[in-house]
Design a protein around this motif. Structure first.
Motif, PDB file in Angstrom:
ATOM      1  N   TRP A   1      -5.686   3.490  -5.469  1.00  0.00           N
ATOM      2  CA  TRP A   1      -5.130   4.668  -4.797  1.00  0.00           C
ATOM      3  C   TRP A   1      -4.349   4.202  -3.584  1.00  0.00           C
ATOM      4  CZ3 TRP A   1      -8.452   9.647  -4.326  1.00  0.00           C
ATOM      5  CH2 TRP A   1      -7.644  10.708  -3.920  1.00  0.00           C
ATOM      6  N   THR A   2      -3.044   4.328  -3.668  1.00  0.00           N
ATOM      7  CA  THR A   2      -2.200   3.983  -2.526  1.00  0.00           C
ATOM      8  C   THR A   2      -1.544   5.257  -2.014  1.00  0.00           C
ATOM      9  OG1 THR A   2      -0.190   3.587  -3.834  1.00  0.00           O
ATOM     10  CG2 THR A   2      -1.694   1.713  -3.549  1.00  0.00           C
ATOM     11  N   GLU A   3      -1.042   5.185  -0.812  1.00  0.00           N
ATOM     12  CA  GLU A   3      -0.371   6.355  -0.215  1.00  0.00           C
ATOM     13  C   GLU A   3       0.863   6.740  -1.016  1.00  0.00           C
ATOM     14  OE1 GLU A   3      -1.461   8.239   2.260  1.00  0.00           O
ATOM     15  OE2 GLU A   3      -3.248   6.993   2.426  1.00  0.00           O
ATOM     16  N   ASP A   4       1.514   5.748  -1.632  1.00  0.00           N
ATOM     17  CA  ASP A   4       2.764   6.003  -2.346  1.00  0.00           C
ATOM     18  C   ASP A   4       2.561   6.586  -3.744  1.00  0.00           C
ATOM     19  OD1 ASP A   4       4.018   4.902  -0.150  1.00  0.00           O
ATOM     20  OD2 ASP A   4       4.155   2.913  -1.048  1.00  0.00           O
ATOM     21  N   THR A   5       1.466   6.207  -4.412  1.00  0.00           N
ATOM     22  CA  THR A   5       1.325   6.582  -5.820  1.00  0.00           C
ATOM     23  C   THR A   5       0.225   7.581  -6.110  1.00  0.00           C
ATOM     24  OG1 THR A   5      -0.196   4.776  -6.304  1.00  0.00           O
ATOM     25  CG2 THR A   5       2.169   4.330  -6.582  1.00  0.00           C
TER      26      THR A   5
END
Length: 199
Positions: A117-121
């Motif tokens: 879980w990344t901020e971008d995806t």
């Protein structure tokens, strides 16, 4: 990712290359017994981290031999329409059997879902293998990675006299796995031309 792909390519190719010319007109097996396979696994510890340091038994050796035959069969198929390595081409399992063996071995490693879980995806689930140390599964997965990757297009069988190796073609004019094979091939062609002109 490039390092993992390179490791899988090297591992799959190195497994196939454990069948080699013995120097006397025959074929040698570098994995002839459990001790030899144990040493080979130790030498490939970087690419087999979950299996390194383990002693291999006769059952594991038989499984690796069956897998290697499948890999060499798939290599023979991959180099078509060129001829496969002459070492064992007549003894290799047919393509459907080779695929069955490879896939069955690869399936021996269970997978688990892993959340990224990344901020971008946002949340993404990947499936990752559970490191259980199954040698044939690790080798089969490396072979699958190689056979479905870009390096497969460079796979060739060396047809120098007495050579039974597969190799990755590094430049457009490369015909043999190593310079000594090229020298043997040129000498053999020279002798054949000389024999025809004299005879």
């Amino acid at each position: 990712m490039q390092d993992a792909t390179h490791g899988a390519t090297r591992l799959a190719l190195d497994l196939a290359l454990t069948i080699r010319h013995d120097g006397h007109g025959g074929v040698a097996d570098d994995l002839a017994d459990p001790a030899a396979l144990t040493a080979w696994v130790a030498a490939h510890a970087e690419d087999l981290p979950d299996t390194a340091g383990r002693t291999v038994d006769a059952t594991a050796l038989a499984a690796v031999h069956a897998l290697r035959a499948a890999v060499r069969s798939l290599f023979a198929h991959a180099v078509r329409p060129a001829e496969p390595s002459p070492a064992d081409a007549a003894r290799l399992p047919p393509l459907p059997e080779a695929l069955r063996r490879l896939n069955a071995a690869a399936a021996r490693t269970p997978t688990v879902p892993v959340l990224r879980w990344t901020e971008d995806t946002g949340p993404v689930v990947d499936r990752r293998p559970v490191p259980d140390g199954d040698l044939t599964a690790a080798l089969a997965q490396a072979a699958i990675s190689f056979l479905t990757g870009p390096d497969r297009q460079r796979l060739r069988a060396c047809h120098a006299p007495r050579c039974v190796r597969y190799f990755l073609k590094d430049h457009p004019r490369q015909e043999w796995c190593k310079p000594s094979c090229g020298n043997r091939a040129r000498v053999a062609r020279h002798h054949e031309r000389h024999r025809k002109t004299v005879g």
